[in-house]
Write an enzyme that holds these catalytic residues in place. Sequence first.
Site, short mmCIF file in Angstrom:
data_model
loop_
_atom_site.label_atom_id
_atom_site.label_comp_id
_atom_site.label_asym_id
_atom_site.label_seq_id
_atom_site.Cartn_x
_atom_site.Cartn_y
_atom_site.Cartn_z
N ARG A 1 -24.28 -8.80 1.63
CA ARG A 1 -23.66 -10.05 1.82
C ARG A 1 -24.21 -10.74 2.89
NH1 ARG A 1 -17.26 -8.41 1.58
NH2 ARG A 1 -17.25 -6.90 -0.19
N LYS B 1 -3.55 10.08 8.41
CA LYS B 1 -4.31 11.04 8.93
C LYS B 1 -5.53 10.53 8.87
CE LYS B 1 -6.42 15.27 10.84
NZ LYS B 1 -5.28 15.52 11.85
N TYR B 2 -6.19 10.32 9.92
CA TYR B 2 -7.59 9.52 10.22
C TYR B 2 -8.65 10.27 9.70
CZ TYR B 2 -10.89 6.96 12.51
OH TYR B 2 -12.08 5.97 13.04
N LEU B 3 -9.84 10.38 8.64
CA LEU B 3 -10.80 11.14 8.15
C LEU B 3 -12.01 10.96 9.16
CD1 LEU B 3 -10.55 10.94 4.25
CD2 LEU B 3 -9.29 12.59 6.07
N GLU C 1 -9.93 2.63 -4.82
CA GLU C 1 -10.64 2.82 -3.14
C GLU C 1 -10.09 4.24 -3.04
OE1 GLU C 1 -12.51 -1.50 -1.67
OE2 GLU C 1 -10.44 -0.23 -0.87
N ARG D 1 -8.27 -6.92 -9.25
CA ARG D 1 -9.09 -8.21 -9.50
C ARG D 1 -10.31 -7.82 -9.08
NH1 ARG D 1 -11.23 -7.87 -4.34
NH2 ARG D 1 -10.34 -7.56 -2.65
N GLY E 1 -9.40 -5.40 6.03
CA GLY E 1 -9.39 -4.23 7.80
C GLY E 1 -8.26 -4.91 8.61
N LYS F 1 0.86 -1.06 0.34
CA LYS F 1 0.20 0.40 0.12
C LYS F 1 0.57 1.49 -0.01
CE LYS F 1 -4.50 -1.31 1.84
NZ LYS F 1 -4.67 -1.41 3.24
N VAL G 1 -15.93 -8.71 -5.06
CA VAL G 1 -17.60 -9.07 -4.03
C VAL G 1 -18.40 -8.42 -4.58
CG1 VAL G 1 -18.40 -9.44 -1.68
CG2 VAL G 1 -16.10 -10.11 -1.58
P1 ADP Z 1 -8.01 -2.77 3.48
O1 ADP Z 1 -6.84 -3.36 2.67
O2 ADP Z 1 -7.63 -4.12 4.81
O3 ADP Z 1 -9.92 -3.24 3.23
P2 ADP Z 1 -7.92 -0.29 3.26
O4 ADP Z 1 -6.65 0.66 3.63
O5 ADP Z 1 -9.24 -0.60 2.39
O6 ADP Z 1 -7.74 -0.99 4.63
O7 ADP Z 1 -9.32 0.17 4.28
C1 ADP Z 1 -9.89 -0.14 4.89
C2 ADP Z 1 -11.41 1.06 5.85
O8 ADP Z 1 -10.52 1.41 6.30
C3 ADP Z 1 -12.19 1.79 4.18
O9 ADP Z 1 -12.86 1.10 3.91
C4 ADP Z 1 -12.61 2.85 5.69
O10 ADP Z 1 -13.75 2.94 6.66
C5 ADP Z 1 -11.04 2.66 6.73
N1 ADP Z 1 -10.19 3.70 6.74
C6 ADP Z 1 -8.96 3.26 5.98
N2 ADP Z 1 -8.26 4.58 5.53
C7 ADP Z 1 -9.06 5.20 6.77
C8 ADP Z 1 -8.31 6.78 7.34
N3 ADP Z 1 -7.68 6.80 7.11
N4 ADP Z 1 -10.41 7.68 7.88
C9 ADP Z 1 -10.35 7.07 7.61
N5 ADP Z 1 -11.09 5.52 7.72
C10 ADP Z 1 -9.76 4.96 6.95
#
Ligand code: ADP
Length: 445
Positions: free
Chosen positions: A336, A200-202, A274, A290, A164, A116, A293
């Site tokens: 799902r 940054k955590y949104l 994403e 890929r 996740g 990533k 789902v």
């Molecule tokens: P994974 O590959 O484990 O699915 P992702 O990077 O796609 O991880 O993130 C999965 C979910 O985690 C996102 O859909 C969102 O809900 C949450 N998330 C990821 N990054 C952030 C962020 N910077 N701030 C807030 N939520 C996040």
Amino acid sequence: MIKKLLIANRGEIALRIHRACREMGIATVAVHSTADSEAMHVRLADESVCIGPPAAAKSYLNIPAIVTACEITGADAVHPGYGFLSENANFAEILAAHKITFVGPRKEHIQTMGDKIAAKQAMIAAGIPVVPGSPGAVNDSDAAQIAAKIGFPVLCKAAAGGGGRGMKVAMEPGQLAEALATARNEAKAAFGDDAMYLEKYLAHPRHIEIQIMADSHGNVVHLGERDCSLQRRHQKVLEESPSPALDDSARRDIGRIVTKAMAKIGYLGAGTIEFLYENGKFYFIEMNTRLQVEHPVTEMVTGIDLVREQILVASGLPLSFKQQDIVMRGHAIECRINAEHPRTFVPSPGAIRNFHVPGGLGVRVDSAAYAGYRIPPFYDSMIGKLIVHGRDRRECIMRLARALDEFVIDGIETTLDLHRALLKEPEFIKGEYDIHWLESHLAKG
Ligand code: ADP
């Protein structure tokens, strides 16, 4: 053109791929573990090969066994579905060495997007906006300084992350060391790789992703978005297209940015970019190289069979449509359905006694389950997906509620009741929810 395709997966997605092959006149080979000899994909495929014992590491992830199955049956292509070997660059390379077509992107893109940190760097270079964060991997000593620069709250994320896992938030500086260590340990255990980065955590974003398809004839198109904000533990529960939060111009803008970037990197096949979407702005989080789902919601609104297009592209043929041919019609929602308790989410494997699926206009059920089927305890708990289409979101929700009422699965616990309850929530009906809404709603009881 591919003549015989081996499906390196199980469950509903194996069946989904088989169906596309049948409609294209392509013979199918199912592979299965000893736990899946009664599975529907095995029953319906033209041929089947047992590739190992129940543990996925010894069957569905067993590359030598899968390559041998191709050689025994004369399969000239492999579709990996999602999960298992679908994002394994090594697998793609081994197939190529055996002159077997991998229905997926080029191995270098699988590799880059699988890391990533590298993925974010590649996207920045290709002109895609990303979530602000550390420029690369962080170590325990420089994390505090980098986090302070980003500004709290920050999210500690695993470079190898997926599903996740390997993700922990630090609300303030005092929580950072522990969040980083916990996420690192989780990543080490789940992925054997503990490289971490910070983001940054949104606070209130939606999860909006763009489906793209590219062929080897210079065509790169996008098929609109899916809103996957309804999540539990960072895992998607329900998805819809179009997103209630986007208008046509925002959709066109992000579609243009994404297709331009994909053309620039020379991407091939199906992919999903994403984003988190907050206050009218998109922030890239990751790319999945890929089929996903939730791909059927896109199929329902565009009328395009994504698996068929993947197979055409892998055969070296052009996509069967151009950007201007894509019209998003109406609204689609996917639920799902997991073999889990609807409130505790404890997995519920076992025998399905009674299984009745809904039907009627605009209703699609993708599931490999049937009455008498015994769900093995070794794999993911998702046993099916209900996807419904309507002329608009309101009609879609009414139809979905009706279809959920018709659905009968006896003998095990399922998340059907969770979906039935969700559809009655005013926030859901209004389309006003972010990625945190479902969890806070569940916590209220
Ligand atoms: P994974 O590959 O484990 O699915 P992702 O990077 O796609 O991880 O993130 C999965 C979910 O985690 C996102 O859909 C969102 O809900 C949450 N998330 C990821 N990054 C952030 C962020 N910077 N701030 C807030 N939520 C996040």
